[in-house]
Scaffold this motif. Structure first.
Motif, PDB file in Angstrom:
ATOM      1  N   ALA A   1       0.833  -1.200   0.000  1.00  0.00           N
ATOM      2  CA  ALA A   1       0.000   0.000   0.000  1.00  0.00           C
ATOM      3  C   ALA A   1       0.870   1.252   0.000  1.00  0.00           C
ATOM      4  O   ALA A   1       1.908   1.302   0.657  1.00  0.00           O
ATOM      5  CB  ALA A   1      -0.917   0.006   1.213  1.00  0.00           C
TER       6      ALA A   1
ATOM      7  N   ASP B   1      -0.675   5.089   4.104  1.00  0.00           N
ATOM      8  CA  ASP B   1      -0.756   3.891   4.933  1.00  0.00           C
ATOM      9  C   ASP B   1       0.545   3.633   5.679  1.00  0.00           C
ATOM     10  O   ASP B   1       1.632   4.025   5.245  1.00  0.00           O
ATOM     11  CB  ASP B   1      -1.088   2.674   4.062  1.00  0.00           C
ATOM     12  CG  ASP B   1      -2.476   2.126   4.338  1.00  0.00           C
ATOM     13  OD1 ASP B   1      -2.732   1.737   5.489  1.00  0.00           O
ATOM     14  OD2 ASP B   1      -3.293   2.091   3.410  1.00  0.00           O
TER      15      ASP B   1
ATOM     16  N   HIS C   1      -5.305   2.306  -2.448  1.00  0.00           N
ATOM     17  CA  HIS C   1      -6.423   1.590  -1.836  1.00  0.00           C
ATOM     18  C   HIS C   1      -7.327   1.020  -2.926  1.00  0.00           C
ATOM     19  O   HIS C   1      -7.496   1.615  -3.992  1.00  0.00           O
ATOM     20  CB  HIS C   1      -7.242   2.538  -0.958  1.00  0.00           C
ATOM     21  CG  HIS C   1      -6.566   2.905   0.321  1.00  0.00           C
ATOM     22  ND1 HIS C   1      -7.151   3.714   1.277  1.00  0.00           N
ATOM     23  CD2 HIS C   1      -5.358   2.562   0.828  1.00  0.00           C
ATOM     24  CE1 HIS C   1      -6.331   3.856   2.299  1.00  0.00           C
ATOM     25  NE2 HIS C   1      -5.238   3.174   2.046  1.00  0.00           N
TER      26      HIS C   1
ATOM     27  N   SER D   1      -6.715  -3.287   6.564  1.00  0.00           N
ATOM     28  CA  SER D   1      -6.094  -3.031   5.271  1.00  0.00           C
ATOM     29  C   SER D   1      -7.143  -2.667   4.232  1.00  0.00           C
ATOM     30  O   SER D   1      -8.343  -2.827   4.474  1.00  0.00           O
ATOM     31  CB  SER D   1      -5.288  -4.250   4.831  1.00  0.00           C
ATOM     32  OG  SER D   1      -4.343  -4.601   5.830  1.00  0.00           O
ATOM     33  N   HIS D   2      -6.676  -2.240   3.033  1.00  0.00           N
ATOM     34  CA  HIS D   2      -7.603  -1.653   2.071  1.00  0.00           C
ATOM     35  C   HIS D   2      -7.340  -2.091   0.632  1.00  0.00           C
ATOM     36  O   HIS D   2      -7.562  -1.323  -0.301  1.00  0.00           O
ATOM     37  CB  HIS D   2      -7.536  -0.128   2.161  1.00  0.00           C
ATOM     38  CG  HIS D   2      -7.757   0.403   3.538  1.00  0.00           C
ATOM     39  ND1 HIS D   2      -9.003   0.482   4.125  1.00  0.00           N
ATOM     40  CD2 HIS D   2      -6.866   0.852   4.472  1.00  0.00           C
ATOM     41  CE1 HIS D   2      -8.883   0.980   5.346  1.00  0.00           C
ATOM     42  NE2 HIS D   2      -7.595   1.204   5.576  1.00  0.00           N
TER      43      HIS D   2
END
Length: 334
Positions: free
Chosen positions: A214, A219, A246, A287-288
């Protein structure tokens, strides 16, 4: 595929971590390892190879501090686990510090990584699992998996952070070098950048570090993992960072991983260490990214086609109910 894990890796069990301005339940729990074991089944207990490979990565004073910190915390009359709160902004000056609070800030870079009475033991055996996987791929196995818990890739030579105390992936890479591999590569495909691994090999030309992660502009760990970080001195050009936004799905992640694998192929390693995190899964709570369970076998097949002896080291992944299946999917690709 041989799989290595020691029961002592599950002893480290902090209750709380500092997150988003308040204390919350610790995310990196022993249940992570238990969920993986429930799907994978039988594992091998790694032999104890001592601390030679660990000391080749980590500062001896730092390792001694990890062992002493819980007792020092209790002697200071503090409840719970040792958690730092004061950090030097510009640099960690080599002062003669004695108070536990100062030492915690000296040897840590965040407040999310408590040092429990079992932190060193669990991290030591996590590293032994990684060393065993490295030894296996130099023998009759072409690929082996170290079920490392706690994870390690945020731990630097003399600091902990990001749930990590001893950097098992770096230890595995060093063990491969110690065993005669002239060149070793580390492919880090955890959601978060492996700042500790990058720091360990930052000035070295014999270990190539490539990370897909990321974008640190948005992040954790924020201060490492930007695309312009490529190494220094003898290590210039031996670090490759590929940050992603993301919402990244398989196609974009796979393209970035292919770029990393192409760079590793030009480096021509004798062996590969994969820092694998399943926190890239779409349902991960911290998380993304948006990878799905079948995607992991696709990514693994791409790595396997390169045909390097490969030691896989477990890093993150915090959606416990799905974690075992995501790991199994990745391993199935080999």
């Amino acid at each position: 595929m041989r799989i290595f894990h020691d029961d002592r890796q599950r002893l480290h069990a902090p209750a709380l971590e500092l997150h988003n301005g308040g204390f919350t339940t610790y995310a990196e729990t022993p249940a992570r390892a238990e969920a993986i074991l429930a799907v994978l089944g039988i594992t091998e207990t790694p032999p104890d190879r001592g601390d030679a490979a660990i000391l080749a990565v980590h500062d001896a004073d730092y390792l001694a501090f990890l062992q002493a910190a819980p007792g020092m915390w209790r002697e200071a009359g503090r409840p719970g686990d040792a958690i730092p709160y004061a950090f030097p902004v510009v640099g960690r000056r080599p002062l003669k510090l004695s108070r536990i609070d100062a030492l915690m800030g000296r040897y840590a870079f965040d407040a999310t990584t408590p040092i429990t009475a079992d932190a060193y033991t669990s991290s030591y055996w996590s590293a032994q699992s990684a060393v065993a996987a490295a030894e296996a791929v130099l023998g009759d196995e072409h690929v082996a998996f170290a079920l490392c818990r706690p994870p390690g890739h945020h731990a630097g030579a003399d600091y902990c952070g990001g749930y990590c105390h001893i950097n098992a992936a770096a230890v595995a890479a060093q063990a491969l070098r110690n065993s005669g591999c002239g060149r070793v590569a580390v492919l880090d495909i955890d959601y978060h950048h492996g700042n500790g691994t990058q720091d360990v090999f930052w000035t070295r030309h014999d270990v190539f570090y490539a990370s897909v992660h990321a974008d640190p502009s948005n992040d954790y760990p924020f201060f490492w993992g930007h695309a312009d970080e490529t190494g220094e001195g003898d290590g210039r050009g031996a670090t490759l960072n590929l940050p992603l936004p993301h919402g990244t799905r398989l196609d974009a992640f796979r393209r970035a991983q292919a770029t990393a694998l192409d760079a590793i192929a030009r480096f021509a390693p004798d062996a590969l260490v994969v820092s694998f995190g399943a926190d890239t899964w779409f349902g991960d709570p911290i998380s993304h990214f948006a990878l799905e369970t079948p995607d992991y076998s696709v990514l693994a097949r791409d790595v396997a086609r390169c045909s390097w002896p490969t030691a896989i080291v477990m890093e993150g992944g915090y959606a416990v109910d799905a974690l075992g299946h995501n790991v199994a999917s990745f391993l199935s690709g080999f």
